[in-house]
Every structure is written in C-alpha cells, then in structure tokens.
Motif scaffolding. Structure first.
Motif, mmCIF file in Angstrom:
data_model
loop_
_atom_site.group_PDB
_atom_site.id
_atom_site.type_symbol
_atom_site.label_atom_id
_atom_site.label_comp_id
_atom_site.label_asym_id
_atom_site.label_seq_id
_atom_site.Cartn_x
_atom_site.Cartn_y
_atom_site.Cartn_z
ATOM 1 N N PHE A 83 -56.719 -44.082 -22.274
ATOM 2 C CA PHE A 83 -55.580 -43.311 -21.960
ATOM 3 C C PHE A 83 -54.368 -43.466 -21.062
ATOM 4 O O PHE A 83 -52.454 -43.635 -20.746
ATOM 5 C CB PHE A 83 -56.230 -42.071 -21.073
ATOM 6 C CG PHE A 83 -57.012 -41.574 -22.295
ATOM 7 C CD1 PHE A 83 -56.537 -40.576 -23.156
ATOM 8 C CD2 PHE A 83 -58.267 -41.658 -22.057
ATOM 9 C CE1 PHE A 83 -57.296 -39.919 -23.853
ATOM 10 C CE2 PHE A 83 -58.760 -41.117 -22.951
ATOM 11 C CZ PHE A 83 -58.327 -40.027 -23.765
ATOM 12 N N GLU A 84 -54.735 -44.761 -20.253
ATOM 13 C CA GLU A 84 -54.586 -45.507 -19.253
ATOM 14 C C GLU A 84 -53.105 -46.573 -19.932
ATOM 15 O O GLU A 84 -52.119 -46.562 -20.096
ATOM 16 C CB GLU A 84 -55.488 -46.717 -18.346
ATOM 17 C CG GLU A 84 -55.852 -45.672 -17.360
ATOM 18 C CD GLU A 84 -55.796 -45.470 -16.500
ATOM 19 O OE1 GLU A 84 -54.698 -45.459 -15.732
ATOM 20 O OE2 GLU A 84 -56.153 -44.718 -15.786
ATOM 21 N N THR A 108 -55.700 -31.364 -16.271
ATOM 22 C CA THR A 108 -55.644 -30.529 -15.148
ATOM 23 C C THR A 108 -55.111 -28.981 -15.883
ATOM 24 O O THR A 108 -56.339 -27.786 -15.447
ATOM 25 C CB THR A 108 -55.304 -30.988 -13.679
ATOM 26 O OG1 THR A 108 -55.866 -32.011 -13.634
ATOM 27 C CG2 THR A 108 -56.069 -30.275 -12.946
ATOM 28 N N ALA A 109 -54.691 -28.565 -15.967
ATOM 29 C CA ALA A 109 -54.125 -27.698 -16.898
ATOM 30 C C ALA A 109 -55.568 -27.176 -17.774
ATOM 31 O O ALA A 109 -55.348 -25.493 -17.665
ATOM 32 C CB ALA A 109 -53.166 -26.980 -17.525
ATOM 33 N N ARG A 110 -55.744 -27.343 -18.574
ATOM 34 C CA ARG A 110 -57.064 -27.427 -19.470
ATOM 35 C C ARG A 110 -58.451 -26.909 -18.335
ATOM 36 O O ARG A 110 -59.086 -25.975 -18.879
ATOM 37 C CB ARG A 110 -57.057 -28.256 -20.606
ATOM 38 C CG ARG A 110 -56.315 -27.953 -21.942
ATOM 39 C CD ARG A 110 -56.094 -29.598 -22.296
ATOM 40 N NE ARG A 110 -57.362 -29.514 -23.143
ATOM 41 C CZ ARG A 110 -57.689 -29.485 -24.111
ATOM 42 N NH1 ARG A 110 -56.915 -31.583 -24.497
ATOM 43 N NH2 ARG A 110 -58.517 -29.774 -25.538
ATOM 44 N N PHE A 111 -58.580 -28.147 -17.509
ATOM 45 C CA PHE A 111 -59.422 -27.852 -16.659
ATOM 46 C C PHE A 111 -59.086 -26.306 -15.739
ATOM 47 O O PHE A 111 -60.046 -25.320 -15.625
ATOM 48 C CB PHE A 111 -59.436 -28.500 -15.434
ATOM 49 C CG PHE A 111 -60.574 -28.375 -14.494
ATOM 50 C CD1 PHE A 111 -61.832 -28.553 -14.774
ATOM 51 C CD2 PHE A 111 -60.752 -28.315 -13.473
ATOM 52 C CE1 PHE A 111 -63.158 -28.030 -13.627
ATOM 53 C CE2 PHE A 111 -61.173 -28.273 -11.728
ATOM 54 C CZ PHE A 111 -62.814 -28.121 -12.264
ATOM 55 N N ALA A 142 -49.658 -40.248 -14.739
ATOM 56 C CA ALA A 142 -48.234 -40.570 -15.139
ATOM 57 C C ALA A 142 -47.554 -41.212 -14.339
ATOM 58 O O ALA A 142 -46.441 -41.941 -14.407
ATOM 59 C CB ALA A 142 -47.114 -39.357 -16.084
ATOM 60 N N ALA A 143 -47.494 -40.903 -13.127
ATOM 61 C CA ALA A 143 -46.884 -40.970 -12.141
ATOM 62 C C ALA A 143 -47.090 -42.371 -11.808
ATOM 63 O O ALA A 143 -46.223 -43.224 -10.655
ATOM 64 C CB ALA A 143 -46.900 -40.475 -10.825
ATOM 65 N N SER A 168 -51.850 -36.988 -19.789
ATOM 66 C CA SER A 168 -51.273 -37.160 -18.449
ATOM 67 C C SER A 168 -51.849 -36.085 -18.049
ATOM 68 O O SER A 168 -52.384 -34.830 -18.090
ATOM 69 C CB SER A 168 -49.583 -36.300 -17.940
ATOM 70 O OG SER A 168 -49.660 -35.091 -18.682
ATOM 71 N N TRP A 169 -52.677 -36.699 -16.389
ATOM 72 C CA TRP A 169 -52.920 -34.920 -16.035
ATOM 73 C C TRP A 169 -52.397 -34.142 -15.577
ATOM 74 O O TRP A 169 -53.737 -33.350 -15.320
ATOM 75 C CB TRP A 169 -53.842 -36.038 -14.259
ATOM 76 C CG TRP A 169 -55.169 -37.491 -14.819
ATOM 77 C CD1 TRP A 169 -54.946 -38.753 -14.568
ATOM 78 C CD2 TRP A 169 -56.543 -37.405 -15.086
ATOM 79 N NE1 TRP A 169 -56.090 -39.100 -14.785
ATOM 80 C CE2 TRP A 169 -56.462 -38.229 -15.646
ATOM 81 C CE3 TRP A 169 -57.258 -36.177 -15.334
ATOM 82 C CZ2 TRP A 169 -58.453 -38.851 -15.555
ATOM 83 C CZ3 TRP A 169 -58.010 -35.691 -15.495
ATOM 84 C CH2 TRP A 169 -59.340 -37.521 -16.162
#
Length: 465
Positions: free
Chosen positions: A374-375, A447-450, A256-257, A442-443
């Motif tokens: 996703f992009e 990443t929270a899921r990972f 997102a950034a 968003s990554w």
C-alpha cells in the motif's frame, strides 16, 4: 523522547498542544507499538487515531512509555494529531535486562540497524532464547502496568469500545482482561496470523499449544476480530465456524498526506528499490540472480542500473547479498541502506524508478498483503512484484501498478527487469497506478471502514461482512 509540540505530563498522559478532542463515542486503542516506536505495524493505530475524530469517535491511545524495540523514529511523534490523548505507562522489560546481562557474549545480537545503520537482524541464538523464555511475547512485562492504566481510564470516563492490535499479543491480554472485568465491548485486530504463522515463531509444541489456548480465548471473548485480508478472514471462518460472524476484513492502508508533499529526486541511474525485511524463506536470491542475468544480456543495463535495499536482513539473506556482490561484481550496484526514518523512506520510494516486492509461496504470498504494497501504491511508482497468485497479485493487477512474476522464476524476473529498463530508457516508465484503486487504501478510507465496525459493535443492527 518527545517531539516539538507534544506535551508530556508527569502522569504519563500526553496530548498535542491543541486542546480539542473528538466528540461522540470513545474508543480505547491499546497498542504497545506506538511512536516513537517505528515500523510498519504502528501505522494502523496511528492512522485510526488520526481519522476517527472526523467519524464521530474520540480515540484514546494506551501504550508504553519507553518501549523495548529495535526501531525508533522520534520524528513520528510529530504526526500524533492535535488533541489525541496518549497514555504512556511504565513496563518491566525483561529483554532489556537480559541484553545487559549477556551483552558481552552476544554483542550485536539484537542490532536491528535502526541506531547503527547496520542491516542485520538479531542473531538466531538470541531469537531462539527470547522465544523460549518470553511468552506469549517479549512485552509481557507491560501487562500489569497497561492493565492498571486501562482500568483507571475506563473508570474515569465512559469508554464505549476497546481495540487492541497484534503488534504485541500482550496488548490483546490487556484488552481481554478489560473485557472480563468490565464487560467493555472489544475488537481484537490481527495484522498477521499468530498461531498459524508460517514462520517458526514457537520454539516447542508446548508453546504452540499454549498459544492455541490463548488464541481461542481471544476469539471467543472479543466482540469482533479484524484481519487485513479477505483470505485471512475466510481462513478464520473455517477454523472457528461458530464465530464466523465476528470476523471482519479491514485492509492495511497508506498515509496519502505523507506522500503528498514529497518531491522525487531523480537519478541518472535506473534505480530499483526494496523496502522491508528479508528473513526466513523471503530472500533476495532470485532477484539478484535475475539481475545478474539481465546485466549479462544488456551492457547498457549493467552500466545504468542501481539497486537500493532499505530495511533489515537476517544472517542468511545478508550472506546472499554479500556473495552476489563479491561473485558477480555488484559492489557498486547494490547498496544496502539499513533502516531509515519514515520520511526518508517515503522520499526514496517516490524517487525510485521501480519498487521491488518479494514474497514467497504459501500463506504469506497467497493470502496476506504486507504494508509495503500500500505504501508502494501511495508512491505511485511501477512495482516489480515477485509473488504468487493471491491477494497481493490481485491488488497490484487491479490497480495496474506493475508487473507480477512468480517469485522463483529467475528467467521471468530477468525478462521483467529488461522490459522495465527498456521503458525507462524510452521515457515510458512514469505511468502511475490507477489512483482510484490506490485511494481505496488511503488510511482515511480504511478508517471509515473501521468506524463502521465500531458503530456496529455498540449499536448492532447487522452482522459485519
């Protein structure tokens, strides 16, 4: 090659100039493809390294010092977060040596377009030779160096989990050896299927049989196996029913950034842009035929439209484009840009009026989702998706992000182009996708899921979904 602000030590360890590092447990991320190597596959490890530190995990990256790869983008080195420890090792690169030995006979055979701007992928002759000789992949020469450094890291400090991803199967071999040697918990990530890849990536039955043996060993040894879609997870559950509890779906995401500070550059033209590779059965033929039909139906569209292709083509796909330009007068309409740096690609995405996605029927189109989906969501532009019913169509539909058309239905694609053009002329094409859905990918959220899977591996309280 090191970007400003990154310090590389003689030991092959680099970190951003900020000495801070994460706290809590430690995960070793093993990935051959890490910046400055570029391409869609590098985003997963890069993004995990970026966001894990805020989730109670300290990431350490193990990668190659000078990787043999067609795509390099040194500007991505500046995106490595401050404080992330990156270990870069040597590697024996037989492909690089082979290139030198046969350079005169196969000049340009491995030209991906990253350095020269040409859009042509490696020649079929070279690809066939490479797959016969270098197994399980062309990066096998990294194995002894990567494994030696990984063992040194694990013996120097406490590593709670090892994670490897399938941008190179060699990364899985390093992690497998660590698991067998030290017993360190291991998460193996498959961004795409390997043995069951619908593309002809194995040159013989012997190669495929050996790949099945390696895949089975990975599946049984790993504590968790992550994939990118629920459909792929279900496929593996059917293939390895006794191991079903290990399989976890974690989607690909977008940064997102990277999109936040980019201002679109609007053109007077109605621009349709495609990003990524055309190869095998994934072809621009149906879209170009539909575009020709739409131009014949609308003189205004023929005057206003412009098509941008960013990425690579195999020889057959490039021939389709060249013939369409020659036969249907598309020379000044279709522009082939080849591979560009990530930042430039993001700028082009947000500047386009329509983002084109081309899939095929079968496993790729129905069960898998490419990173560009996703992009595209992150860019917030309408999507014209030529894809069958399946995972990709479901995500785009749920986000309200565009139009989904069967990939081979030239008439329906033509009508979709005309409809989008009419909205553009009427100033009604700027509606972004539903941000709530886009933000799920968003990554940071991914990443929270990972991180939840990491937590479960070291403190198992339940089976992962």
């Amino acid at each position: 090659m090191v970007a400003t602000g990154v310090r590389v030590r003689p030991s092959g360890i680099s970190r951003r100039s900020d000495p801070s590092s994460g706290t809590g447990r430690t995960v070793l991320l093993v990935d051959y493809q890490f910046p400055p190597i570029a391409g869609s596959g590098v985003q997963r490890t890069m993004s995990y390294a970026t966001h894990l530190r805020g989730l109670g995990w300290t990431p350490i990256v193990l990668t190659v010092r000078e990787g043999e790869h067609g795509f390099h983008d040194t500007s991505m080195l500046g995106r490595i977060p401050a404080g992330v420890e990156v270990h870069r090792t040597a590697a024996v690169e037989p492909v690089r040596l082979a290139k030198r030995l046969v350079a005169r006979r196969l000049r340009g055979a491995w030209d991906y377009g990253a350095r020269s701007g040409r859009p042509l992928l490696r020649s079929p002759r070279w690809v066939a030779l490479e797959r016969w000789v270098f197994f399980p992949d062309r990066h096998l020469g990294w194995l002894p160096f990567g494994l030696a450094r990984a063992l040194a890291i694990c013996r120097r400090r406490s590593v709670d989990v090892v994670h490897s991803t399938s941008t190179a199967i060699t990364s899985h071999l390093i992690a497998y050896a660590l698991k067998k040697t030290l017993g360190t918990p291991w998460i193996a990530d498959f961004q795409d299927p390997w043995v069951d890849n619908p593309l002809p990536i194995f040159p013989s039955r012997v190669h495929r049989r050996l790949a099945r043996v390696i895949e089975s060993k990975i599946m049984h040894a790993a504590d968790r196996v992550t994939v990118t879609t629920g459909a792929h997870r279900e496929f593996l559950c059917e293939k390895f029913p006794a191991l079903a509890r290990k399989f976890v779906a974690i989607p690909i995401g977008f940064d997102a950034a990277a999109f936040g500070g980019v201002r679109p550059r609007r053109s007077e033209k109605f621009t349709v842009a495609h990003f990524g590779a055309f190869y095998g059965t994934r072809s621009p033929a149906a879209f170009l035929a539909a575009l020709t039909g739409a131009m014949q139906a609308s003189e205004e569209l023929a005057r206003d439209v412009e098509v941008w292709f960013f990425g690579t083509f195999d020889a057959a796909a490039l021939a389709v484009v060249e013939e369409a330009k020659r036969v249907h007068g598309l020379e000044h309409i279709v522009r082939v840009h080849g591979v560009v740096p990530y930042r430039e690609a993001v700028g082009a995405m947000v500047s386009a009026d329509v983002l084109l996605l081309v899939h095929t029927r079968g496993l790729w189109g129905e069960k898998l989702v490419t990173s560009k989906v996703f992009e595209y969501l992150g860019a917030g532009r309408p999507i014209l998706a030529l894809t069958p019913p399946g995972e990709t169509a479901r995500i785009i539909g749920r986000a309200g992000a565009g139009i989904v058309v069967e990939p081979g239905d030239v008439g329906a694609i033509r009508d979709a182009i005309l409809g989008l053009y009419a909205r553009w002329r009427g100033g009604r094409l700027d509606a972004p996708p539903t941000r709530r859905v886009a933000d799920e990918y968003s990554w940071r959220r991914v990443t929270a899921r990972f991180a939840a899977v990491l937590d479960d591996v070291v403190s198992p309280t339940r089976s992962c979904p």
